[in-house]
Design an enzyme around this catalytic site. Structure first.
Site, mmCIF file in Angstrom:
data_model
loop_
_atom_site.group_PDB
_atom_site.id
_atom_site.type_symbol
_atom_site.label_atom_id
_atom_site.label_comp_id
_atom_site.label_asym_id
_atom_site.label_seq_id
_atom_site.Cartn_x
_atom_site.Cartn_y
_atom_site.Cartn_z
ATOM 1 N N GLY A 200 -0.982 -10.447 -11.966
ATOM 2 C CA GLY A 200 -0.021 -11.287 -12.666
ATOM 3 C C GLY A 200 0.656 -12.310 -11.764
ATOM 4 O O GLY A 200 0.941 -13.428 -12.180
ATOM 5 N N THR A 237 5.042 6.964 -16.039
ATOM 6 C CA THR A 237 5.699 6.175 -17.074
ATOM 7 C C THR A 237 5.448 4.687 -16.841
ATOM 8 O O THR A 237 5.580 4.202 -15.727
ATOM 9 C CB THR A 237 7.218 6.463 -17.056
ATOM 10 O OG1 THR A 237 7.390 7.855 -17.269
ATOM 11 C CG2 THR A 237 7.947 5.676 -18.125
ATOM 12 N N CYS A 325 -4.304 -15.204 15.499
ATOM 13 C CA CYS A 325 -2.948 -15.048 16.027
ATOM 14 C C CYS A 325 -1.924 -14.812 14.918
ATOM 15 O O CYS A 325 -0.832 -14.324 15.174
ATOM 16 C CB CYS A 325 -2.536 -16.275 16.825
ATOM 17 S SG CYS A 325 -3.708 -16.739 18.093
HETATM 18 S S1 FES Z 1 -1.912 -14.289 19.423
HETATM 19 FE FE1 FES Z 1 -3.407 -15.649 20.090
HETATM 20 S S2 FES Z 1 -2.516 -16.465 21.875
HETATM 21 FE FE2 FES Z 1 -0.955 -15.287 21.033
#
Ligand code: FES
Lengths: 395, 127
Positions: A200, A237, A325
């Site tokens: 949803g 429920t 990262c």
């Molecule tokens: S997580 Fe990739 S350089 Fe910091």
């Protein structure tokens, strides 16, 4: 400062009408739909109305809709629930390498429990080839689970063709349609799928609301056992307010699908054009045409996504990235990897999803900011310096 | 986005000493095996001291802040002192890094140390 959200897959505001529909079920019509007395009546009716609206959005029989708390849960019910109920027929499941983790991770668990799994590859656009599916199906195959559209790159799979392949071999077909429902026409009968998951919150309904369509005659085992709510497939429920919200969101989505899709696509296409015209070294990820209307996914060469994301955030623009990262697991997007996007480009990937508040007038600002951020980060990138040196030598 | 300290954010938004020195005395380049990011340090050495230092970074917010911080810490130090800069110190100077970002701090000091080693190897080869 301007505030521009381009990360509407992560979260979107709940539609006002949806919220209004939900509110009475918290304190006013708080009854339990299972009650025999009159307090249960309005909530019970609300569940039924929601079931009809959700069914209407995907061309299904209302009796085939099971409410869940997310598409992830619907995916688990579909795959684990089906596998457990049908393991006597075979223990092989086919999926694709670009599925959501709520598919891929449970398949890892099923593997440990003796199932075998084939992950079909995708092409550079993220498409599964029906011929690959035909080849992967064996006598042991009981289930195929392939997404209708990818939540990250937006690529729309040829579900009808894939279903045809599975049906030839009498194999049940599930599709995770969380990224598709509400944005492209989805009709379970036309597609021929046996099970379909939806969420949803992907079409302005509340978070915590999802559903699984299970065609009549397809057997699944519940993940949560207890009472007989949801035909015994999900005990507990019912969360009436959330279900009512999901139903209302589905009703509005069915009504406005075309309009919403057109508006999102218009914004997305203009944004794409503007970015590619103004910023050098961008790459489009996913299919140029076969993609959900609100999705844009690009890679900004030579730079890393978290740094892009943070700087854009400081300029009031919210995006997400498939960079390793930005992930808790420090792995770059498995989707981009499956597409064959080189690691350094996956690092610079940005997912931009259009939503209700995006205005075409904001595109110049977004473009300017991304151009700025890209050039700041490129100026400090060893990859960019390397590239410039090589370009100079070749000139 | 991870919870970064103000110091990290400050270095991330205004990184010091960006760039690549021309004809550097030493150069060190490292890749992050965890996430695939990269850092490159170049140094100028005078009287056994780091006279100038610049870096290029392809990486996350933490990696950028780390490289900036390392460059500040290294500038003016003797080579021996600079060799003693540890990843832990860098993280501390930045008022800490989130747990899953500690690995980014490894890049900075490593790249700097490599640049110093590169310089020393060259000096040894010349003498
Ligand atoms: S997580 Fe990739 S350089 Fe910091």
């Amino acid at each position: 400062m301007k505030k521009i959200n381009l990360d509407y897959t992560a979260a979107a505001p709940v539609d006002k009408e949806v919220l209004e529909k939900m509110i009475p079920f918290f304190s006013e019509y708080y009854g339990n739909p299972s009650s025999g007395h009159s307090l249960g009546e309005i909530p019970r009716k609300a569940l039924q109305e929601a079931r009809e609206n959700v069914a209407g959005l995907i061309g299904a029989d209302p009796a085939a809709i099971i409410f869940t708390a997310s598409a992830s849960e619907a995916n688990n019910l579909a795959v684990k629930g089906f596998a457990k109920a049908n393991m006597k027929k075979g223990k092989h499941i086919v999926t694709s390498s670009v599925e959501h983790f709520s598919i891929l991770n449970q398949l890892k668990t099923l593997k440990k429990e003796g199932f075998s799994v084939t992950e079909l590859p995708v092409d550079n656009y993220g498409l599964v080839n029906p011929a690959d599916l035909a080849e992967a199906i064996t006598d042991q195959t009981i289930l195929v689970s392939i997404q209708a559209a990818n939540p990250e790159i937006g690529t729309i799979q040829p579900i009808k063709e894939l279903v045809a392949v599975a049906k030839e071999r009498d194999v049940v077909f599930h599709t995770d349609a969380a990224a598709a429902v509400g944005w492209i026409p989805i009709d379970v009968q036309k597609l021929g799928v046996d099970m379909l998951s939806l969420a949803g919150d992907q079409f302005y309904g509340p978070k915590g609301s999802g559903a699984l369509f299970v065609k009549r005659g397809v057997r699944v085992m519940p993940l949560i056992e207890g009472g007989i709510q949801e035909k015994g497939l999900r005990a507990g429920t019912e969360n009436v307010a959330l279900v009512a919200g999901l139903g209302e969101a589905a009703r509005i989505a069915a009504e406005q699908l075309e309009e919403r899709a057109e508006k999102a696509a218009a914004f997305r296409d203009r944004l794409k054009e503007s970015l590619f015209n103004s910023i050098p070294h961008l790459q489009l990820n996913g299919h140029p045409e076969k993609r959900v209307p609100r999705n844009l996914n690009i890679s900004v060469s030579f730079v890393e996504g978290e740094a892009l994301l943070m700087r854009l955030d400081m300029a009031g623009i919210n995006v997400s990235s498939g960079s390793s990262c930005t992930s808790q697991a420090l792995k770059s997007s498995h989707v981009l990897t499956a597409l064959g996007v080189p690691p350094e480009l996956a690092q610079g990937s940005l997912q931009l999803t259009a939503g209700p508040d995006n205005k075409i007038e904001d595109i110049p600002y977004i473009t300017e900011q991304l151009a700025d951020v890209a050039s700041i980060l490129r100026n400090m990138s060893p990859l960019y310096h390397q590239y410039m040196k090589e370009a100079k030598q070749n000139a | 986005m991870p919870e970064y300290s103000d110091k990290v954010m400050e270095h991330f938004t205004k990184p010091r000493n960006i760039g690549e020195l021309e004809n550097p005395d030493g150069m060190g380049e490292v890749g992050n095996p965890v996430c695939g990011d990269m850092m490159k340090f170049t140094i100028k050495v005078k009287d056994d001291r780091i006279e100038d230092v610049k870096y290029l970074t392809f990486g996350c917010g933490a990696a950028i802040a780390v490289s900036s911080m390392v460059s500040e810490m290294a500038k003016g130090k003797t080579l021996d002192e600079a060799m003693k800069i540890t990843n832990k110190q860098v993280a501390e100077e930045l008022n800490g890094l989130p747990g899953n970002k500690m690995h980014c701090s490894n890049l900075g000091a490593d790249a700097l140390h490599k640049a110093i080693e590169d310089y020393r190897a060259k000096v040894n080869a010349d003498s």
